[in-house]
Scaffold this active site. Sequence first.
Site, PDB file in Angstrom:
ATOM      1  N   THR A 125       0.830  -1.201   0.000  1.00 38.48           N
ATOM      2  CA  THR A 125       0.000   0.000   0.000  1.00 38.48           C
ATOM      3  C   THR A 125       0.868   1.257   0.000  1.00 38.48           C
ATOM      4  OG1 THR A 125      -1.453   1.304   1.455  1.00 38.48           O
ATOM      5  CG2 THR A 125      -0.149  -0.385   2.526  1.00 38.48           C
ATOM      6  N   ASP A 126       0.305   2.351  -0.529  1.00 33.45           N
ATOM      7  CA  ASP A 126       1.041   3.621  -0.476  1.00 33.45           C
ATOM      8  C   ASP A 126       1.186   4.131   0.968  1.00 33.45           C
ATOM      9  OD1 ASP A 126      -1.577   4.433  -0.003  1.00 33.45           O
ATOM     10  OD2 ASP A 126      -1.638   5.959  -1.580  1.00 33.45           O
ATOM     11  N   GLU A 127       0.372   3.561   1.881  1.00 36.39           N
ATOM     12  CA  GLU A 127       0.443   4.041   3.273  1.00 36.39           C
ATOM     13  C   GLU A 127       1.788   3.757   3.933  1.00 36.39           C
ATOM     14  OE1 GLU A 127      -4.240   3.839   4.509  1.00 36.39           O
ATOM     15  OE2 GLU A 127      -2.703   3.739   6.023  1.00 36.39           O
ATOM     16  N   TYR A 150      -1.503  -0.341  11.294  1.00 34.24           N
ATOM     17  CA  TYR A 150      -1.766  -1.033  10.013  1.00 34.24           C
ATOM     18  C   TYR A 150      -0.608  -0.817   9.044  1.00 34.24           C
ATOM     19  CZ  TYR A 150      -3.301  -1.417   5.163  1.00 34.24           C
ATOM     20  OH  TYR A 150      -3.362  -1.703   3.810  1.00 34.24           O
ATOM     21  N   LYS A 154       2.182  -3.434   7.385  1.00 34.03           N
ATOM     22  CA  LYS A 154       2.374  -3.647   5.937  1.00 34.03           C
ATOM     23  C   LYS A 154       3.828  -3.349   5.555  1.00 34.03           C
ATOM     24  CE  LYS A 154      -0.366  -4.539   3.174  1.00 34.03           C
ATOM     25  NZ  LYS A 154      -0.869  -5.850   2.670  1.00 34.03           N
ATOM     26  N   ASN A 179      -5.634   4.479  -2.580  1.00 36.27           N
ATOM     27  CA  ASN A 179      -6.960   4.090  -2.055  1.00 36.27           C
ATOM     28  C   ASN A 179      -7.869   3.547  -3.146  1.00 36.27           C
ATOM     29  OD1 ASN A 179      -5.897   5.982   0.009  1.00 36.27           O
ATOM     30  ND2 ASN A 179      -7.866   5.552   0.968  1.00 36.27           N
TER      31      ASN A 179
HETATM   32  P1  NAD Z   1     -10.308  -6.626   2.817  1.00 32.93           P
HETATM   33  O1  NAD Z   1     -10.222  -6.268   4.248  1.00 32.93           O
HETATM   34  O2  NAD Z   1     -11.524  -6.287   2.035  1.00 32.93           O
HETATM   35  O3  NAD Z   1     -10.073  -8.209   2.630  1.00 32.93           O
HETATM   36  C1  NAD Z   1      -9.059  -8.899   3.293  1.00 32.93           C
HETATM   37  C2  NAD Z   1      -9.277 -10.381   3.031  1.00 32.93           C
HETATM   38  O4  NAD Z   1      -8.235 -11.118   3.679  1.00 32.93           O
HETATM   39  C3  NAD Z   1     -10.606 -10.930   3.578  1.00 32.93           C
HETATM   40  O5  NAD Z   1     -11.239 -11.765   2.640  1.00 32.93           O
HETATM   41  C4  NAD Z   1     -10.185 -11.713   4.823  1.00 32.93           C
HETATM   42  O6  NAD Z   1     -11.067 -12.778   5.132  1.00 32.93           O
HETATM   43  C5  NAD Z   1      -8.811 -12.205   4.390  1.00 32.93           C
HETATM   44  N1  NAD Z   1      -7.930 -12.514   5.535  1.00 32.93           N
HETATM   45  C6  NAD Z   1      -7.670 -11.734   6.618  1.00 32.93           C
HETATM   46  N2  NAD Z   1      -6.834 -12.358   7.451  1.00 32.93           N
HETATM   47  C7  NAD Z   1      -6.535 -13.554   6.881  1.00 32.93           C
HETATM   48  C8  NAD Z   1      -5.698 -14.632   7.250  1.00 32.93           C
HETATM   49  N3  NAD Z   1      -5.012 -14.636   8.420  1.00 32.93           N
HETATM   50  N4  NAD Z   1      -5.617 -15.693   6.415  1.00 32.93           N
HETATM   51  C9  NAD Z   1      -6.312 -15.739   5.251  1.00 32.93           C
HETATM   52  N5  NAD Z   1      -7.125 -14.735   4.861  1.00 32.93           N
HETATM   53  C10 NAD Z   1      -7.233 -13.650   5.662  1.00 32.93           C
HETATM   54  O7  NAD Z   1      -9.006  -6.011   2.144  1.00 32.93           O
HETATM   55  P2  NAD Z   1      -8.806  -5.195   0.778  1.00 32.93           P
HETATM   56  O8  NAD Z   1      -9.214  -3.796   0.989  1.00 32.93           O
HETATM   57  O9  NAD Z   1      -9.390  -5.996  -0.312  1.00 32.93           O
HETATM   58  O10 NAD Z   1      -7.203  -5.222   0.690  1.00 32.93           O
HETATM   59  C11 NAD Z   1      -6.539  -6.321   0.082  1.00 32.93           C
HETATM   60  C12 NAD Z   1      -5.053  -6.063   0.095  1.00 32.93           C
HETATM   61  O11 NAD Z   1      -4.767  -4.862  -0.632  1.00 32.93           O
HETATM   62  C13 NAD Z   1      -4.463  -5.841   1.488  1.00 32.93           C
HETATM   63  O12 NAD Z   1      -3.200  -6.462   1.540  1.00 32.93           O
HETATM   64  C14 NAD Z   1      -4.320  -4.328   1.601  1.00 32.93           C
HETATM   65  O13 NAD Z   1      -3.283  -3.986   2.495  1.00 32.93           O
HETATM   66  C15 NAD Z   1      -4.012  -3.960   0.175  1.00 32.93           C
HETATM   67  N6  NAD Z   1      -4.416  -2.600  -0.229  1.00 32.93           N
HETATM   68  C16 NAD Z   1      -5.680  -2.157  -0.008  1.00 32.93           C
HETATM   69  C17 NAD Z   1      -6.047  -0.888  -0.470  1.00 32.93           C
HETATM   70  C18 NAD Z   1      -7.459  -0.356  -0.250  1.00 32.93           C
HETATM   71  O14 NAD Z   1      -7.690   0.819  -0.560  1.00 32.93           O
HETATM   72  N7  NAD Z   1      -8.402  -1.140   0.241  1.00 32.93           N
HETATM   73  C19 NAD Z   1      -5.121  -0.090  -1.142  1.00 32.93           C
HETATM   74  C20 NAD Z   1      -3.817  -0.578  -1.342  1.00 32.93           C
HETATM   75  C21 NAD Z   1      -3.488  -1.848  -0.889  1.00 32.93           C
HETATM   76  O1  DAU Z   2      -3.948   4.208   0.730  1.00 28.46           O
HETATM   77  C1  DAU Z   2      -4.236   2.830   0.698  1.00 28.46           C
HETATM   78  C2  DAU Z   2      -4.998   2.465   1.952  1.00 28.46           C
HETATM   79  O2  DAU Z   2      -6.293   3.035   1.811  1.00 28.46           O
HETATM   80  C3  DAU Z   2      -5.095   0.960   2.183  1.00 28.46           C
HETATM   81  O3  DAU Z   2      -3.807   0.447   2.411  1.00 28.46           O
HETATM   82  C4  DAU Z   2      -5.988   0.658   3.383  1.00 28.46           C
HETATM   83  O4  DAU Z   2      -6.174  -0.741   3.523  1.00 28.46           O
HETATM   84  C5  DAU Z   2      -7.337   1.311   3.166  1.00 28.46           C
HETATM   85  O5  DAU Z   2      -8.126   1.123   4.304  1.00 28.46           O
HETATM   86  C6  DAU Z   2      -7.162   2.807   2.888  1.00 28.46           C
HETATM   87  O6  DAU Z   2      -6.688   3.514   4.070  1.00 28.46           O
HETATM   88  P1  DAU Z   2      -7.294   4.940   4.487  1.00 28.46           P
HETATM   89  O7  DAU Z   2      -7.088   5.110   5.929  1.00 28.46           O
HETATM   90  O8  DAU Z   2      -6.813   6.012   3.579  1.00 28.46           O
HETATM   91  O9  DAU Z   2      -8.840   4.658   4.126  1.00 28.46           O
HETATM   92  P2  DAU Z   2     -10.210   4.977   4.901  1.00 28.46           P
HETATM   93  O10 DAU Z   2     -11.312   4.626   3.941  1.00 28.46           O
HETATM   94  O11 DAU Z   2     -10.263   4.395   6.251  1.00 28.46           O
HETATM   95  O12 DAU Z   2     -10.137   6.560   5.035  1.00 28.46           O
HETATM   96  C7  DAU Z   2     -10.037   7.395   3.899  1.00 28.46           C
HETATM   97  C8  DAU Z   2     -10.013   8.836   4.399  1.00 28.46           C
HETATM   98  O13 DAU Z   2     -11.311   9.149   4.936  1.00 28.46           O
HETATM   99  C9  DAU Z   2      -9.035   9.092   5.509  1.00 28.46           C
HETATM  100  O14 DAU Z   2      -8.541  10.426   5.401  1.00 28.46           O
HETATM  101  C10 DAU Z   2      -9.873   8.967   6.791  1.00 28.46           C
HETATM  102  C11 DAU Z   2     -11.221   9.507   6.333  1.00 28.46           C
HETATM  103  N1  DAU Z   2     -12.441   8.925   6.980  1.00 28.46           N
HETATM  104  C12 DAU Z   2     -12.548   7.563   7.041  1.00 28.46           C
HETATM  105  C13 DAU Z   2     -13.669   6.992   7.582  1.00 28.46           C
HETATM  106  C14 DAU Z   2     -13.814   5.483   7.679  1.00 28.46           C
HETATM  107  C15 DAU Z   2     -13.434   9.750   7.424  1.00 28.46           C
HETATM  108  O15 DAU Z   2     -13.324  10.994   7.331  1.00 28.46           O
HETATM  109  N2  DAU Z   2     -14.555   9.188   7.970  1.00 28.46           N
HETATM  110  C16 DAU Z   2     -14.713   7.836   8.077  1.00 28.46           C
HETATM  111  O16 DAU Z   2     -15.767   7.373   8.621  1.00 28.46           O
END
Ligand code: NAD
Ligand code: DAU
Length: 346
Positions: A125-127, A150, A154, A179
Amino acid sequence: MKILVTGGAGFIGSSFVRYLLRTQPGIEIVNLDLLTYAGNLRNLETVSNDPRYQFVRGDIASSNDVRAVFEGNRIDAVVNFAAETHVDRSIEDASPFIRTNIDGTRCLLQQALQSGVSKFVQISTDEVYGSLGPVGAFTEDSPIDPSSPYSASKAGADLLAMAFHKTYGLPVVITRCSNNYGPCQFPEKLVPVLITNAMDDKPLPIYGDGLNVREWIFADEHSRAVWLALERGKAGEVYNVGSGHEKTNIEVVKEILRLLGKPDSLIKFVKDRPGHDRRYAIDCSKITREWNWSAEVDFARGLAETIEWYRTNQEWIREIKNSAYLSYYDRMYTRRDQTLAWSKQD
Ligand code: NAD
Ligand code: DAU
């Protein structure tokens, strides 16, 4: 080619599984997922009968579970999506993040090394880069500087994966995406919280001043980049993935309200997230140059498609918004502002 996809029942993992089965006729997929609160087999209903796809319920942090998958299948490559992913939950309790994101990744790396896979794609992730000021963008050479438990977990996984490459020659490739938004995202992240609350005329919680900036990418575009990472990524390299669509949280919430025809008065500013990163922006010119990849879906179109998906998948939302979800929501948001408690809104 048979690939092990972990976390394939989650938001982006399920987009990737659907994408591969749609576009790669010769592919076979084993999806290893623990089905935590975030995993949902409904996300894969459309592919569950595909003979090229098989689901295994299991834990990436259990060496027995991981070994069993490799013993039962000739796995050519691994794509590790499985993770605990929500920043706010990591602030409440870091331990599942350390277990799955770090030790789970170690367990997969060890088994992948033993089995001699041709590629190990670690979905990062970019985080991990931390927070930016008002200008500039993260490149693959930006220093790792995570802010939350988190993102620290990562970053730890990335370092471990690269150490397996440097020490043992495991062909590791890391992707770092911004994101994501789109169908099937669990309603704890900003976009689905806002969409599903607005559809119910409930308050839309915005942390702090709402001026934090994120770069939003439609999840299917991320999946397209991950496939290229698997096919063409060079071992030992990091690849950023982004869209260029930078938005403040206020811009996001206003666009959602506009698309749903709901009033701005639903916006509710609440106490800020501790350690809240101010701005993320990604320089992904490397994958444009090397793989000719670029994001094609503009934000308004992707958001409209996402809203339409939530509108037509009420059953999916209803199943998730059960008592465990409502207690999470109350715990998370009531702490920020009493007026956000579901019980008081219903
Ligand atoms: P999500 O939370 O929607 O899904 C995570 C999945 O992993 C679920 O299906 C869960 O059951 C499974 N899981 C959790 N723990 C596990 C374990 N111990 N063994 C096997 N399976 C397990 O996540 P997402 O948002 O789809 O993110 C997927 C990946 O992409 C993550 O690695 C996250 O860090 C990365 N990522 C997410 C974002 C975003 O914006 N959501 C952005 C960049 C990178
Ligand atoms: O940048 C990639 C990441 O994006 C992934 O690695 C993470 O798994 C994913 O959860 C996401 O992280 P963020 O913290 O950026 O996402 P989130 O949706 O939680 O929040 C997005 C922005 O919105 C952040 O500035 C916090 C704000 N926020 C979030 C929630 C849930 C609010 O203002 N209100 C809210 O209720």
